[in-house]
Design a protein around this motif. Structure first.
Motif, PDB file in Angstrom:
ATOM      1  N   ILE A 129       0.856  -1.171   0.000  1.00  0.00           N
ATOM      2  CA  ILE A 129       0.000   0.000   0.000  1.00  0.00           C
ATOM      3  C   ILE A 129       0.892   1.220   0.000  1.00  0.00           C
ATOM      4  O   ILE A 129       1.745   1.375   0.857  1.00  0.00           O
ATOM      5  CB  ILE A 129      -0.914   0.027   1.233  1.00  0.00           C
ATOM      6  CG1 ILE A 129      -1.966  -1.057   1.093  1.00  0.00           C
ATOM      7  CG2 ILE A 129      -1.560   1.379   1.401  1.00  0.00           C
ATOM      8  CD1 ILE A 129      -2.971  -1.084   2.188  1.00  0.00           C
ATOM      9  N   LYS A 130       0.708   2.044  -0.978  1.00  0.00           N
ATOM     10  CA  LYS A 130       1.441   3.301  -1.062  1.00  0.00           C
ATOM     11  C   LYS A 130       0.412   4.396  -0.936  1.00  0.00           C
ATOM     12  O   LYS A 130      -0.307   4.702  -1.869  1.00  0.00           O
ATOM     13  CB  LYS A 130       2.175   3.391  -2.401  1.00  0.00           C
ATOM     14  CG  LYS A 130       2.885   4.696  -2.629  1.00  0.00           C
ATOM     15  CD  LYS A 130       4.115   4.822  -1.819  1.00  0.00           C
ATOM     16  CE  LYS A 130       4.853   6.087  -2.205  1.00  0.00           C
ATOM     17  NZ  LYS A 130       5.797   6.504  -1.264  1.00  0.00           N
ATOM     18  N   CYS A 131       0.268   4.913   0.256  1.00  0.00           N
ATOM     19  CA  CYS A 131      -0.727   5.950   0.479  1.00  0.00           C
ATOM     20  C   CYS A 131      -0.030   7.292   0.420  1.00  0.00           C
ATOM     21  O   CYS A 131       0.839   7.576   1.238  1.00  0.00           O
ATOM     22  CB  CYS A 131      -1.393   5.760   1.833  1.00  0.00           C
ATOM     23  SG  CYS A 131      -2.548   7.069   2.193  1.00  0.00           S
ATOM     24  N   ALA A 133      -8.943   9.777   6.150  1.00  0.00           N
ATOM     25  CA  ALA A 133      -7.636   9.324   6.636  1.00  0.00           C
ATOM     26  C   ALA A 133      -6.588   9.438   5.539  1.00  0.00           C
ATOM     27  O   ALA A 133      -5.462   9.880   5.786  1.00  0.00           O
ATOM     28  CB  ALA A 133      -7.729   7.885   7.135  1.00  0.00           C
ATOM     29  N   GLU A 134      -6.941   9.072   4.313  1.00  0.00           N
ATOM     30  CA  GLU A 134      -5.994   9.162   3.202  1.00  0.00           C
ATOM     31  C   GLU A 134      -5.626  10.610   2.903  1.00  0.00           C
ATOM     32  O   GLU A 134      -4.468  10.925   2.644  1.00  0.00           O
ATOM     33  CB  GLU A 134      -6.575   8.483   1.968  1.00  0.00           C
ATOM     34  CG  GLU A 134      -6.658   6.981   2.111  1.00  0.00           C
ATOM     35  CD  GLU A 134      -7.397   6.309   0.979  1.00  0.00           C
ATOM     36  OE1 GLU A 134      -7.893   7.015   0.072  1.00  0.00           O
ATOM     37  OE2 GLU A 134      -7.481   5.075   1.007  1.00  0.00           O
ATOM     38  N   VAL A 148      -1.283   5.513   6.188  1.00  0.00           N
ATOM     39  CA  VAL A 148      -2.388   4.925   6.944  1.00  0.00           C
ATOM     40  C   VAL A 148      -2.087   3.446   7.090  1.00  0.00           C
ATOM     41  O   VAL A 148      -2.044   2.712   6.108  1.00  0.00           O
ATOM     42  CB  VAL A 148      -3.734   5.135   6.222  1.00  0.00           C
ATOM     43  CG1 VAL A 148      -4.859   4.488   7.004  1.00  0.00           C
ATOM     44  CG2 VAL A 148      -4.006   6.610   6.027  1.00  0.00           C
ATOM     45  N   ALA A 149      -1.860   3.002   8.327  1.00  0.00           N
ATOM     46  CA  ALA A 149      -1.579   1.596   8.581  1.00  0.00           C
ATOM     47  C   ALA A 149      -2.861   0.785   8.691  1.00  0.00           C
ATOM     48  O   ALA A 149      -2.884  -0.393   8.365  1.00  0.00           O
ATOM     49  CB  ALA A 149      -0.755   1.440   9.859  1.00  0.00           C
ATOM     50  N   GLN A 150      -3.945   1.422   9.145  1.00  0.00           N
ATOM     51  CA  GLN A 150      -5.210   0.722   9.309  1.00  0.00           C
ATOM     52  C   GLN A 150      -6.345   1.728   9.424  1.00  0.00           C
ATOM     53  O   GLN A 150      -6.178   2.788  10.015  1.00  0.00           O
ATOM     54  CB  GLN A 150      -5.171  -0.134  10.581  1.00  0.00           C
ATOM     55  CG  GLN A 150      -6.455  -0.869  10.879  1.00  0.00           C
ATOM     56  CD  GLN A 150      -6.415  -1.588  12.211  1.00  0.00           C
ATOM     57  OE1 GLN A 150      -5.748  -1.135  13.128  1.00  0.00           O
ATOM     58  NE2 GLN A 150      -7.097  -2.698  12.299  1.00  0.00           N
ATOM     59  N   VAL A 151      -7.487   1.378   8.868  1.00  0.00           N
ATOM     60  CA  VAL A 151      -8.724   2.117   9.110  1.00  0.00           C
ATOM     61  C   VAL A 151      -9.737   1.078   9.545  1.00  0.00           C
ATOM     62  O   VAL A 151     -10.016   0.125   8.827  1.00  0.00           O
ATOM     63  CB  VAL A 151      -9.227   2.865   7.863  1.00  0.00           C
ATOM     64  CG1 VAL A 151     -10.555   3.548   8.155  1.00  0.00           C
ATOM     65  CG2 VAL A 151      -8.212   3.883   7.403  1.00  0.00           C
ATOM     66  N   ALA A 175      -8.588   5.581  12.519  1.00  0.00           N
ATOM     67  CA  ALA A 175      -7.450   5.326  11.633  1.00  0.00           C
ATOM     68  C   ALA A 175      -6.165   5.298  12.437  1.00  0.00           C
ATOM     69  O   ALA A 175      -6.019   6.012  13.437  1.00  0.00           O
ATOM     70  CB  ALA A 175      -7.364   6.407  10.561  1.00  0.00           C
ATOM     71  N   LEU A 176      -5.234   4.464  11.993  1.00  0.00           N
ATOM     72  CA  LEU A 176      -3.917   4.373  12.606  1.00  0.00           C
ATOM     73  C   LEU A 176      -2.914   4.937  11.614  1.00  0.00           C
ATOM     74  O   LEU A 176      -2.765   4.431  10.502  1.00  0.00           O
ATOM     75  CB  LEU A 176      -3.592   2.910  12.935  1.00  0.00           C
ATOM     76  CG  LEU A 176      -2.274   2.635  13.631  1.00  0.00           C
ATOM     77  CD1 LEU A 176      -2.265   3.256  15.028  1.00  0.00           C
ATOM     78  CD2 LEU A 176      -2.035   1.143  13.726  1.00  0.00           C
ATOM     79  N   PHE A 177      -2.231   6.026  12.009  1.00  0.00           N
ATOM     80  CA  PHE A 177      -1.256   6.698  11.149  1.00  0.00           C
ATOM     81  C   PHE A 177       0.156   6.332  11.589  1.00  0.00           C
ATOM     82  O   PHE A 177       0.438   6.231  12.780  1.00  0.00           O
ATOM     83  CB  PHE A 177      -1.408   8.218  11.237  1.00  0.00           C
ATOM     84  CG  PHE A 177      -2.678   8.746  10.654  1.00  0.00           C
ATOM     85  CD1 PHE A 177      -2.778   8.995   9.298  1.00  0.00           C
ATOM     86  CD2 PHE A 177      -3.776   8.997  11.447  1.00  0.00           C
ATOM     87  CE1 PHE A 177      -3.947   9.488   8.745  1.00  0.00           C
ATOM     88  CE2 PHE A 177      -4.949   9.489  10.916  1.00  0.00           C
ATOM     89  CZ  PHE A 177      -5.030   9.736   9.554  1.00  0.00           C
ATOM     90  N   TYR A 178       1.056   6.190  10.605  1.00  0.00           N
ATOM     91  CA  TYR A 178       2.461   5.900  10.885  1.00  0.00           C
ATOM     92  C   TYR A 178       3.332   6.826  10.059  1.00  0.00           C
ATOM     93  O   TYR A 178       3.114   7.005   8.855  1.00  0.00           O
ATOM     94  CB  TYR A 178       2.796   4.449  10.530  1.00  0.00           C
ATOM     95  CG  TYR A 178       4.271   4.146  10.560  1.00  0.00           C
ATOM     96  CD1 TYR A 178       4.959   4.087  11.771  1.00  0.00           C
ATOM     97  CD2 TYR A 178       4.986   3.942   9.393  1.00  0.00           C
ATOM     98  CE1 TYR A 178       6.314   3.825  11.805  1.00  0.00           C
ATOM     99  CE2 TYR A 178       6.340   3.674   9.417  1.00  0.00           C
ATOM    100  CZ  TYR A 178       6.996   3.621  10.627  1.00  0.00           C
ATOM    101  OH  TYR A 178       8.343   3.362  10.664  1.00  0.00           O
TER     102      TYR A 178
END
Length: 131
Positions: free
Chosen positions: A20-22, A91-92, A102-105, A110-113
């Motif tokens: 995933i390349k966000c 989140a994106e 975004v590691a997870q929604v 949402a989990l941001f890294y």
């Protein structure tokens, strides 16, 4: 993608690793995202995970940048969205603006890294195979 008759198909070759390349943040493999979710769970159990509630995304960007610089991993709950799909889109957009991933929604959360110069969280290498 769709075929000529309108049926859906997946263009990813069998056995290929999905990444995933966000936005402009680092690209994460599924293994790395799983590791970040596990780290977030352990930090949450220790009450050390940075959390924030986002009512207005524009005004929350500065706080998100600051928390990501300090902790690399931040969980945000979107209280202003009505549908879960809106949370993923929001989140994106926020990740793009703070140069994070975004590691997870999950639901409205949402989990941001974003890796910092301190490298507090060590990610597994993308080329490692699980034994």
């Amino acid at each position: 993608m769709r075929t000529a008759n309108g049926a859906r198909y997946n263009s990813t070759p069998v056995g290929a690793r999905a990444t995933i390349k966000c936005c402009t943040g680092p690209s994460l493999t599924g293994k790395q995202r799983r590791h970040l979710r596990a780290v977030a769970g352990r930090l949450e159990a220790q009450q050390a995970l940075s959390r924030m509630q986002v009512a207005d995304p524009e005004s929350s960007l500065f706080a998100l940048r600051e928390q990501l610089a300090a902790a690399e991993l931040v969980r945000c709950k979107f209280v202003s969205v009505e549908k879960k799909s809106e949370a993923k889109q929001l989140a994106e957009v926020m990740a793009e603006q703070v140069d994070a991933t975004v590691a997870q929604v999950l639901g409205h959360t949402a989990l941001f890294y974003k890796p910092s110069s301190k490298r507090l969280i060590e990610l597994p290498l993308a080329s490692e195979s699980s034994a």
